[in-house]
Each structure stands twice: as structure tokens, then as C-alpha cells.
Design a protein around this motif. Structure first.
Motif, PDB file in Angstrom:
ATOM      1  N   TYR A 158       0.657  -1.293  -0.049  1.00  0.00           N
ATOM      2  CA  TYR A 158       0.080   0.146   0.008  1.00  0.00           C
ATOM      3  C   TYR A 158       0.905   1.132   0.069  1.00  0.00           C
ATOM      4  O   TYR A 158       1.980   1.140   0.580  1.00  0.00           O
ATOM      5  CB  TYR A 158      -1.086   0.009   1.254  1.00  0.00           C
ATOM      6  N   PRO A 159       0.202   2.286  -0.402  1.00  0.00           N
ATOM      7  CA  PRO A 159       1.169   3.695  -0.430  1.00  0.00           C
ATOM      8  C   PRO A 159       1.141   4.182   1.148  1.00  0.00           C
ATOM      9  O   PRO A 159       0.554   3.628   2.098  1.00  0.00           O
ATOM     10  CB  PRO A 159       0.084   4.748  -1.071  1.00  0.00           C
ATOM     11  N   LYS A 167       0.646   6.621   3.110  1.00  0.00           N
ATOM     12  CA  LYS A 167      -0.766   7.127   3.888  1.00  0.00           C
ATOM     13  C   LYS A 167      -1.562   5.904   4.259  1.00  0.00           C
ATOM     14  O   LYS A 167      -2.067   5.879   5.479  1.00  0.00           O
ATOM     15  CB  LYS A 167      -1.448   8.067   3.075  1.00  0.00           C
ATOM     16  N   ALA A 168      -1.661   5.003   3.426  1.00  0.00           N
ATOM     17  CA  ALA A 168      -2.587   3.670   3.773  1.00  0.00           C
ATOM     18  C   ALA A 168      -1.837   2.774   4.632  1.00  0.00           C
ATOM     19  O   ALA A 168      -2.693   2.100   5.394  1.00  0.00           O
ATOM     20  CB  ALA A 168      -3.011   3.194   2.498  1.00  0.00           C
ATOM     21  N   LEU A 214       0.562   3.366   6.857  1.00  0.00           N
ATOM     22  CA  LEU A 214       1.319   3.872   7.968  1.00  0.00           C
ATOM     23  C   LEU A 214       0.679   3.519   9.560  1.00  0.00           C
ATOM     24  O   LEU A 214       1.430   2.968  10.311  1.00  0.00           O
ATOM     25  CB  LEU A 214       1.059   5.489   8.037  1.00  0.00           C
ATOM     26  N   PHE A 215      -0.664   3.418   9.504  1.00  0.00           N
ATOM     27  CA  PHE A 215      -1.154   2.968  10.846  1.00  0.00           C
ATOM     28  C   PHE A 215      -1.174   1.618  10.933  1.00  0.00           C
ATOM     29  O   PHE A 215      -0.935   1.167  12.102  1.00  0.00           O
ATOM     30  CB  PHE A 215      -2.598   3.818  10.826  1.00  0.00           C
ATOM     31  N   PRO A 216      -1.487   0.880   9.721  1.00  0.00           N
ATOM     32  CA  PRO A 216      -1.568  -0.467   9.798  1.00  0.00           C
ATOM     33  C   PRO A 216      -0.113  -1.086  10.429  1.00  0.00           C
ATOM     34  O   PRO A 216       0.176  -1.882  11.137  1.00  0.00           O
ATOM     35  CB  PRO A 216      -1.879  -1.095   8.605  1.00  0.00           C
ATOM     36  N   ILE A 243      -6.261  -3.605  13.361  1.00  0.00           N
ATOM     37  CA  ILE A 243      -6.204  -4.047  11.967  1.00  0.00           C
ATOM     38  C   ILE A 243      -7.386  -4.381  11.127  1.00  0.00           C
ATOM     39  O   ILE A 243      -7.823  -3.847  10.097  1.00  0.00           O
ATOM     40  CB  ILE A 243      -5.229  -5.229  11.947  1.00  0.00           C
ATOM     41  N   PHE A 265      -9.113  -1.473   9.959  1.00  0.00           N
ATOM     42  CA  PHE A 265      -8.662  -0.843   8.715  1.00  0.00           C
ATOM     43  C   PHE A 265      -9.048  -1.492   7.371  1.00  0.00           C
ATOM     44  O   PHE A 265      -8.747  -1.107   6.358  1.00  0.00           O
ATOM     45  CB  PHE A 265      -7.167  -0.909   8.529  1.00  0.00           C
ATOM     46  N   HIS A 272      -9.909   2.587   2.070  1.00  0.00           N
ATOM     47  CA  HIS A 272      -9.290   3.885   2.763  1.00  0.00           C
ATOM     48  C   HIS A 272      -9.490   5.142   2.327  1.00  0.00           C
ATOM     49  O   HIS A 272      -9.321   5.682   1.191  1.00  0.00           O
ATOM     50  CB  HIS A 272      -7.655   3.563   2.732  1.00  0.00           C
ATOM     51  N   THR A 276      -6.627   7.515   0.802  1.00  0.00           N
ATOM     52  CA  THR A 276      -5.914   7.440  -0.618  1.00  0.00           C
ATOM     53  C   THR A 276      -6.689   6.695  -1.694  1.00  0.00           C
ATOM     54  O   THR A 276      -6.487   6.780  -2.621  1.00  0.00           O
ATOM     55  CB  THR A 276      -4.650   6.435  -0.333  1.00  0.00           C
ATOM     56  N   VAL A 285      -7.410   3.683  -1.553  1.00  0.00           N
ATOM     57  CA  VAL A 285      -7.041   2.268  -1.785  1.00  0.00           C
ATOM     58  C   VAL A 285      -7.747   1.297  -0.895  1.00  0.00           C
ATOM     59  O   VAL A 285      -8.227   1.584   0.129  1.00  0.00           O
ATOM     60  CB  VAL A 285      -5.382   2.037  -0.981  1.00  0.00           C
ATOM     61  N   ARG A 290      -7.932  -1.869   1.265  1.00  0.00           N
ATOM     62  CA  ARG A 290      -6.942  -2.587   2.189  1.00  0.00           C
ATOM     63  C   ARG A 290      -7.561  -3.828   2.709  1.00  0.00           C
ATOM     64  O   ARG A 290      -8.838  -3.962   3.427  1.00  0.00           O
ATOM     65  CB  ARG A 290      -6.719  -1.679   3.416  1.00  0.00           C
ATOM     66  N   TYR A 291      -6.954  -4.930   2.493  1.00  0.00           N
ATOM     67  CA  TYR A 291      -7.290  -6.373   3.138  1.00  0.00           C
ATOM     68  C   TYR A 291      -8.588  -6.776   2.793  1.00  0.00           C
ATOM     69  O   TYR A 291      -9.329  -7.492   3.465  1.00  0.00           O
ATOM     70  CB  TYR A 291      -7.075  -6.134   4.615  1.00  0.00           C
ATOM     71  N   GLU A 306      -6.803   6.468  12.913  1.00  0.00           N
ATOM     72  CA  GLU A 306      -6.600   6.804  11.759  1.00  0.00           C
ATOM     73  C   GLU A 306      -7.280   7.813  11.152  1.00  0.00           C
ATOM     74  O   GLU A 306      -6.223   8.797  10.590  1.00  0.00           O
ATOM     75  CB  GLU A 306      -6.444   5.508  10.929  1.00  0.00           C
TER      76      GLU A 306
END
Lengths: 149, 504
Positions: A26-27, A29-30, A32-34, B176, B179, B183, B186, B188, B190-191, B448
Motif C-alpha cells: 500500500y502507499p 498514507k494507507a 502508516l497506521f497498519p 487491523i 482498517f 481507505h 488514498t 486504496v 485494504r485487506y 487513523e
């Protein structure tokens, strides 16, 4: 039980590693927190695994060999859980509402009268409340739409 | 203003309104007790009906209904370990063990009394805050909410039972899980594993249902006993009354959690799910017997219930006076206002003061009435816990299915609940805290989201510009250090005792 603890910790570590692998793609920003969350989790999981291994060693060889007997009851419970999900998927909400209490009560050797009364009661209650009064779209399952179109 | 208050009381308690208030409370309690029916969903269903009704009448009806929902939600949480509403999860952590010990009546009595007093507290604070609330609410931006979420997460160190390492691991994994999905910063995914269902993220209710209710069902199936694990138990009026008296015995806890709940309720975006855990964490942190939390400590019932219901006063104020909803139910109340042609905002306090006060009184009356009904019904309700486990298993499974499905009418939510049921069972078996997992899950998204908003709008040193955020940061650090320091002597003495035992 100790061995189960170790297996579960290893399982969590493997899941966390898989998540970490996905996170790298992921980039910034995406991810960072994970990453902030995952890194301490991974470190702590490793510490936990070391603790479990040392606890297992401390217990001694005699106890280590003592295998947990095959728990038939546990197998039946998980079969019921899986069966319920399958029943819901195939027969839909109303089918499960009527059939699940009936089958479970009969399996537990409850009387026919009680099994039929409770399952029909559940069916009438849920149908009246959710379908007739609230007009909620209840999941029809795979079979019913095929039969009734 | 006194005239407006008098008008509100006279309207809600008038002969023509009282039957409707009663009906609203009954509907709210039923909605709360049945896990599949969310309060927000019910308000949404009722929206088309109120089009041609008188605004004050319609809004009073909706508010009393909303007030009763959380009171009903706590019943299934305490009796079956199935959270009727997502806001009654924290109450379940100690309420359900009390039921298992045969004290369902006491737990119900305490929860209802705490809810009622919390709601009254919230209502009074809401009323007295009118002149000064505007600057307070506007002072809460993204840095403050970010720090609030961090403060909430810091409670993980106190809420986890047993191993602190395991508690932090599960909290991290819960974060997690938060998340998962698209997102916002961005765009994106995720998962999600390419599965469309996960794009919107994971719903709270199916996860809670699975984690907490299914392991209890499995337990019930394995043992086949009644929910109450004792043969002799008190479910009489005396036991219910004992629960009510417990609230007065812990009156400072009630006041503190009501104050926390009201303050959190006023902050837009911070829902009841967050506030109940913060109150629960505070109660455990300040309790003289924190080791009993999770095993049936009555303080663990009083704290989240008082905080949760006091929150409604704060939420209603922010929704009415600023048009800022704190949760889905308040969104529906705002929608109802707009349907009725009333614009929420500062003019609610100036042009519609009568209506404003009527709604405040409705909130309090709704809570008082639902508490009285629940207290009278507590005895027969508590008797359910002595029914044979075999009869309850299919009914509880149906409630879980209904609860998970009812959130978005999506069958995949039910499957997800069962998957988390399996995970919850393993976590319970191997002593990994499910509570810290849910805290991480609920607050992960807040941390976040508000961090990224703060950085992009105020820069990386956003904390320095906000005195409130700095105070919250100091409170978090002090709390963590305090818990560590307080734990040190305890650990020292434990080590000393174990050394002595070894030597002995």
C-alpha cells in the motif's frame, strides 16, 4: 491446553505476517497506521510464543505425552454450527427459523409436542414481526426462489 | 425559559400525549430486546409515517422510542450474553456473569436504575449547558477526537484480563480489522482480498455478536444446563431492588460515568460504542476490586449503563443546536426534523425553545418510563435464565442470526458472525481478551481517520495548537504511568509471596 495455546499464538503470528505482506504493497498514507499497529503485535506475538514454548518445556515429558482425548461433543457442536450456516444459506431465514429449533430439540430428545410447538411458535413470531409488520426483506435462501420463481 | 420548560413538561405528560409516549416506550423496548432491530433502523422505518403529523407530537414519539431502545438492549445482553444493541456490549461483560451466578435480577435492577439516573443527569446537564455549550462543542475538532480515541485505546492496559501481552496483541489485531475496506485518504482497498463485501469495511454488530454470543451458545450446548449456573438463586423483587440499591451505593461512580457519557455524547462522531468502553475502563481503573471485573462486578454494569444513557442528553443537544449527529439514531432524528420542516441549528434554542424543551423532557420521561416497565418485568425476565439450556440454544442462535442480518439485510454478515464466533471461542479458550479486541476494532478507525485529517489540515505538529488535545495527551500518559506505578508494588509483593511459597 498448553500446546493449544502455542498453536493459537503461532496461528496469530502467521495471520499477522500475511497481513504485513499485504500492508507493504500500500502507499505510505494507507500503510502508516497498519504498520504502527502491526509491528508491536508481531514482536509481542514472538515473545508470547517463546513464553509458551518455555512453559511447555517446564511441564515435563510425562505430561507432554498426555494427549487430549478426541472430544466427540465438541465435534457435534461445531457440526451444528456449520449445519446452521448451511441451512440458512440453502433454506433461507424462514426455513431456518422453523427447522433449526425442531431439529435441535429432537436431537436433544425433547418431546415431539415441545419440538413442534416451539419451532412453529418461532416461525409464526418471526414471520409476523419481520415480514408482515416490518416488511423486512428476509433472506430467501437458494431453494425457495428457484421453486417459487 | 421557565415557561418553555413548563410547556415541555405539560405537553409530554398531558392526557392526550401519555398513551403515545407509553406506546413509543413499548416499541422501543421491543426493538431493543430483539437484536435484529436497531434503533436507527426503526426510526428510519417510522420516518414516512410522520409526514403529516404535528411536529411536536411526532418528535416526542420518536425521542421516547429512541430513549427506550438502549434500555431494552441491555436485557438480552444481561440475560443471554447477546448484545441487543451495539451500545450494550460493555454491560454484558459483567451483567452476563452475574446472570450465570444467579443474580440476573440484581444485574437488571442495577442496569435499569443506572440508565435512568444517567439519562436524568444527561438531560439536566443538557439543559444547563445551553448558554455555554457552543464554544465547548466548537472547540472539539479532529485533534481532540484523535486524542480522545488514543485515551480510549490506553484503557486496553487496564481492561485486558490476565496477560497484558495478550491484551495488547488482541487490541492491535482489532485495530487491523478496523482498517479493512476502502481507505478514505488514498482510495486504496485494504485487506479486502478482492471481495466486494469487504469494501465498506466490517460491520461492528456481526463481529460483536460472533465474538461474544456464539461462544456462550457453544458453552450452553456443551453443558445443556440453564443460563444460570446455580440451582438456588434469587430472582425476586428483593434481588431487583438490591440491584437498584447498588447504584446508590456506588453513587460517585454513577456521577463520574454520567459526566463522561454526557461529555462524549456532545462530541460529534463519538458514538455510544466508544463511550460505554471508556466508562467501563474508568470504572475498572478506579475500582477497589478491579480483579472482579469480567466475573460479575456490579460496578461493571453501573458504569457503562449510566454513561451510555447520559450520552443521549449530550447527543441530542449537539444534534438539535448544531445539526451535528453523534450516531445513526441522531441522524434519523435530524432527518425527522427536516421532514417536519424544522431546521436544526442555533435557532432551535431561539425560535423553537418550546419544542427544544419538549424533546428534552421526552428524553427524560422516555427513560424513566422504560426503566419502570423494565423493573416490573425484571422478575419474569430473570426467570428465563432458569429455563433448560436445550430450549434456549436454538432461540439464541436465531437471535444471533437476526441481529447480524438486521444491520444491513446482508446474509454475509451472518456468515461473518459465525466466523467470529469461531475466533471468539478460540480467544476465550486460550485466554485472549475479546474486550480489548473490540476496543481496538471500534477505536482503530477513529485514530487513523482523525490523525490523517489533523495532519492534512493542521500539519504534523497539530497537537501543539490544541490545549484540549494536550490535556488529553497528558491524561493518557498519566493514566498509563499511574497504572504502571500502581502495578509495581503489587507485582513486587506477588513475586515475594511466590518466592516465599517456593522456599517454604
Amino acid at each position: 491446553m498448553r500446546r493449544g495455546n502455542l498453536f493459537f499464538a503461532v496461528f496469530l503470528l502467521l495471520v499477522s505476517l500475511l497481513i504485513l505482506r499485504a500492508t507493504w504493497t500500500y502507499p505510505f498514507k494507507a500503510k502508516l497506521f497498519p504498520l504502527i499497529t502491526l509491528l508491536p503485535v508481531l514482536i509481542l506475538l514472538m515473545i508470547q510464543i517463546i513464553r509458551e514454548i518455555s512453559a511447555l518445556k517446564e511441564k515435563g515429558a510425562g505430561e507432554r505425552r498426555k494427549k487430549e482425548s478426541f472430544d466427540r461433543k465438541r465435534f457435534i457442536i461445531w457440526a451444528w454450527m456449520l449445519g446452521t450456516v448451511l441451512m440458512l444459506w440453502v433454506l433461507g431465514f424462514m426455513g431456518t427459523v422453523v427447522l433449526l429449533p425442531f431439529l435441535y430439540l429432537r436431537f436433544q430428545r425433547e418431546s415431539w409436542l415441545l419440538s413442534i410447538t416451539l419451532s412453529l411458535g418461532c416461525g409464526v413470531f418471526f414471520y409476523t414481526l419481520f415480514d408482515l409488520l416490518l416488511r423486512m426483506t428476509l433472506y430467501p435462501g437458494l431453494i425457495l426462489p428457484g421453486v417459487f420463481g | 425559559m421557565i415557561e418553555a420548560v413548563a410547556y415541555g413538561i405539560a405537553y409530554v405528560l398531558s392526557v392526550h400525549m401519555l398513551p403515545w409516549v407509553f406506546l413509543g416506550v413499548i416499541i422501543g423496548l421491543v426493538v431493543g430486546i430483539l437484536p435484529g432491530l436497531g434503533g436507527a433502523a426503526t426510526l428510519a422505518i417510522l420516518l414516512p409515517i410522520i409526514y403529516n403529523l404535528d411536529a411536536t407530537f411526532a418528535l416526542t414519539f420518536l425521542i421516547v422510542l429512541h430513549a427506550a431502545v438502549s434500555q431494552g438492549g441491555v436485557v438480552t445482553s444481561i440475560l443471554f450474553g447477546v448484545p441487543g444493541e451495539s451500545v450494550s456490549v460493555a454491560t454484558m461483560l459483567d451483567g452476563y456473569p452475574l446472570t450465570q451466578q444467579g443474580h440476573a435480577g440484581r444485574a437488571l435492577g442495577a442496569s435499569q436504575m443506572a440508565s435512568m439516573l444517567g439519562a436524568i443527569f444527561g438531560g439536566i446537564v443538557l439543559a444547563s449547558l445551553i448558554p455555554i455549550a457552543r464554544p465547548i462543542i466548537l472547540a472539539f475538532g479532529s485533534p481532540e477526537i484523535f486524542m480522545m480515541a488514543i485515551l480510549g485505546i490506553s484503557f486496553v492496559s487496564v481492561l485486558g484480563r490476565g496477560s497484558a501481552i495478550k491484551a495488547v496483541i488482541t487490541a492491535g489485531l482489532g485495530m487491523i480489522l478496523a482498517f479493512v475496506g476502502l481507505h478514505a485518504g488514498t482510495g486504496v482497498l485494504r485487506y479486502t482480498g478482492g471481495i466486494l463485501y469487504f469494501w465498506e469495511g466490517i460491520q461492528v454488530v456481526p463481529v460483536f455478536m460472533g465474538l461474544f454470543a456464539i461462544p456462550e451458545v457453544i458453552d450452553l450446548m456443551r453443558k445443556g444446563e440453564s443460563l444460570a449456573k446455580v440451582e438456588q438463586a434469587s430472582v425476586g423483587r428483593r434481588d431487583v431492588w438490591e440491584g437498584c440499591k447498588d447504584v446508590f451505593r456506588h453513587w460517585t461512580l454513577l456521577l463520574r460515568c454520567s459526566a463522561i457519557g454526557t461529555a462524549l455524547g456532545m462530541i460529534p462522531g463519538v458514538g455510544g460504542v466508544v463511550s460505554q468502553f471508556i466508562c467501563y475502563g474508568h470504572a475498572k481503573q478506579t475500582s477497589k476490586r478491579p480483579d472482579l471485573f469480567g466475573f460479575g462486578n456490579i460496578e461493571g454494569v453501573i458504569a457503562p449503563e449510566s454513561g451510555n444513557n447520559a450520552k443521549e442528553g449530550g447527543s441530542l443537544f449537539t444534534a438539535l443546536a448544531f445539526g451535528l449527529p453523534s450516531g445513526a439514531a441522531m441522524v434519523m432524528i435530524l432527518a425527522a426534523l427536516m421532514v417536519l420542516g424544522i431546521r436544526p441549528g442555533p435557532e432551535m434554542i431561539t425560535s423553537h425553545l418550546d419544542l427544544f424543551w419538549t424533546l428534552v423532557v421526552s428524553l427524560i420521561v422516555g427513560n424513566v418510563l422504560s426503566t419502570l416497565i423494565c423493573l416490573f418485568a425484571a422478575r419474569p425476565l430473570a426467570r428465563i435464565t432458569f429455563i433448560k439450556g436445550n430450549l434456549l440454544v436454538p432461540i439464541i442462535i436465531l437471535l444471533v442470526i437476526l441481529g447480524a442480518y438486521g444491520v444491513k439485510n446482508n446474509i454475509y454478515d451472518v456468515f461473518l458472525a459465525f466466523v467470529f464466533g469461531g475466533i471468539g471461542y478460540l480467544m476465550k479458550a486460550y485466554d485472549y481478551s475479546r474486550v480489548t479486541f473490540t476496543i481496538g476494532f471500534v477505536l482503530g478507525d477513529y485514530v487513523e481517520r482523525y490523525f490523517l485529517i489533523s495532519v492534512s489540515s493542521l500539519g504534523p505538529d497539530f497537537l501543539l495548537g490544541s490545549p484540549i488535545a494536550l490535556i488529553l495527551l497528558i491524561l493518557t500518559i498519566l493514566g498509563l504511568v499511574g497504572r504502571g506505578v500502581r502495578g509495581l508494588p503489587l507485582r513486587f509483593f506477588r513475586r515475594l509471596i511466590s518466592k516465599e511459597e517456593e522456599e517454604g
